[in-house]
Design a protein around this motif. Structure first.
Motif, short mmCIF file in Angstrom:
data_model
loop_
_atom_site.label_atom_id
_atom_site.label_comp_id
_atom_site.label_asym_id
_atom_site.label_seq_id
_atom_site.Cartn_x
_atom_site.Cartn_y
_atom_site.Cartn_z
N UNK A 51 -6.63 47.74 52.12
CA UNK A 51 -7.38 47.31 50.94
C UNK A 51 -8.25 46.08 51.21
N UNK A 52 -9.43 46.08 50.64
CA UNK A 52 -10.38 44.96 50.76
C UNK A 52 -10.73 44.66 52.21
N UNK A 53 -10.75 45.68 53.06
CA UNK A 53 -11.08 45.55 54.48
C UNK A 53 -12.59 45.77 54.66
N UNK A 54 -13.38 44.92 54.00
CA UNK A 54 -14.83 45.08 54.03
C UNK A 54 -15.48 43.76 53.63
N UNK A 55 -16.80 43.76 53.47
CA UNK A 55 -17.53 42.53 53.11
C UNK A 55 -17.07 42.00 51.76
N UNK A 56 -16.77 42.89 50.83
CA UNK A 56 -16.28 42.45 49.52
C UNK A 56 -14.95 41.71 49.66
N UNK A 158 -17.12 41.56 40.60
CA UNK A 158 -16.81 42.18 41.89
C UNK A 158 -17.49 41.37 42.98
N UNK A 159 -16.80 41.09 44.08
CA UNK A 159 -17.38 40.29 45.16
C UNK A 159 -18.31 41.07 46.10
N UNK A 160 -18.73 42.24 45.69
CA UNK A 160 -19.59 43.07 46.53
C UNK A 160 -20.92 42.40 46.85
N UNK A 165 -27.70 39.95 42.84
CA UNK A 165 -28.54 39.62 41.69
C UNK A 165 -27.73 38.90 40.62
N UNK A 166 -26.54 39.43 40.29
CA UNK A 166 -25.70 38.78 39.29
C UNK A 166 -25.33 37.37 39.74
#
Length: 189
Positions: A51-56, A158-160, A165-166
């Protein structure tokens, strides 16, 4: 808890709706102190099973100010997404989390984690599910009023990287909300 997690990993409740088939991803421990309720695993997480093994995930750990070891220690953090499996691609990112998972599994998981001190709600799906009518009209309103949901819930975006933009429109989040999130997480751990 081990039997429940095993049962979740065998789940096929929405298999017909998943482009890559079921691969439920969730972690928890009876001693978990903080629960992270996100959306659903992305493709990279589907493939790795972590889980969460990405840029996010990297950004999330920065926001929480925790190491990978702390983050993946299930006595610290349970990771229970709204949808446990990768839902597939949509027009502007991944499809929404499947609606079957949370009603099927969340209450039972929470009932087996009596030590939980904080539930971090990531994004609109988690916030609307848990905060119900108390959620703001939109994500910005909910996150900006995070203090009203404490001490149980802490809503964040979300940390994506797709949320650039947000983030650029809401600089107050990293300036004032993230330090409060870090303090609460540090005090609990």
């Amino acid at each position: 808890m081990d039997a429940l997690l095993h049962e979740i990993k065998q789940c096929t409740i929405c298999a017909d709706h998943l482009p890559l088939g079921p691969h439920p991803i969730a972690t928890a421990h009876p001693d978990s102190k903080i629960v992270i309720v996100g959306q659903a695993p992305g493709l990279k997480v589907h493939n790795s099973g972590i889980p969460w093994d990405d840029a996010s995930g990297k950004r999330l750990r920065t926001w929480l100010n925790v190491t990978e070891d702390q983050f993946y220690n299930t006595k610290n953090f349970a990771i229970i997404p709204m949808g446990f499996c990768y839902p597939g691609k949509g027009k502007s990112g991944d499809l929404p989390p499947r609606p079957e998972c949370a009603p099927q599994w969340h209450a039972t998981l929470f009932s087996k984690m009596p030590q939980v001190k904080l539930v971090i709600l990531i994004g609109n799906y988690a916030q609307k599910y848990y905060l119900k009518a108390e959620a703001g009209a939109n994500l910005t309103e909910t996150v900006s009023n995070f203090e009203s949901y404490l001490p149980t819930y802490f809503p964040i975006p979300h940390p994506s990287p797709r949320n650039r933009f947000w983030m650029s429109k809401n600089l107050w989040f990293e300036a004032s909300v993230v330090p409060e999130l870090q303090k609460r997480v540090h005090d609990i751990l």
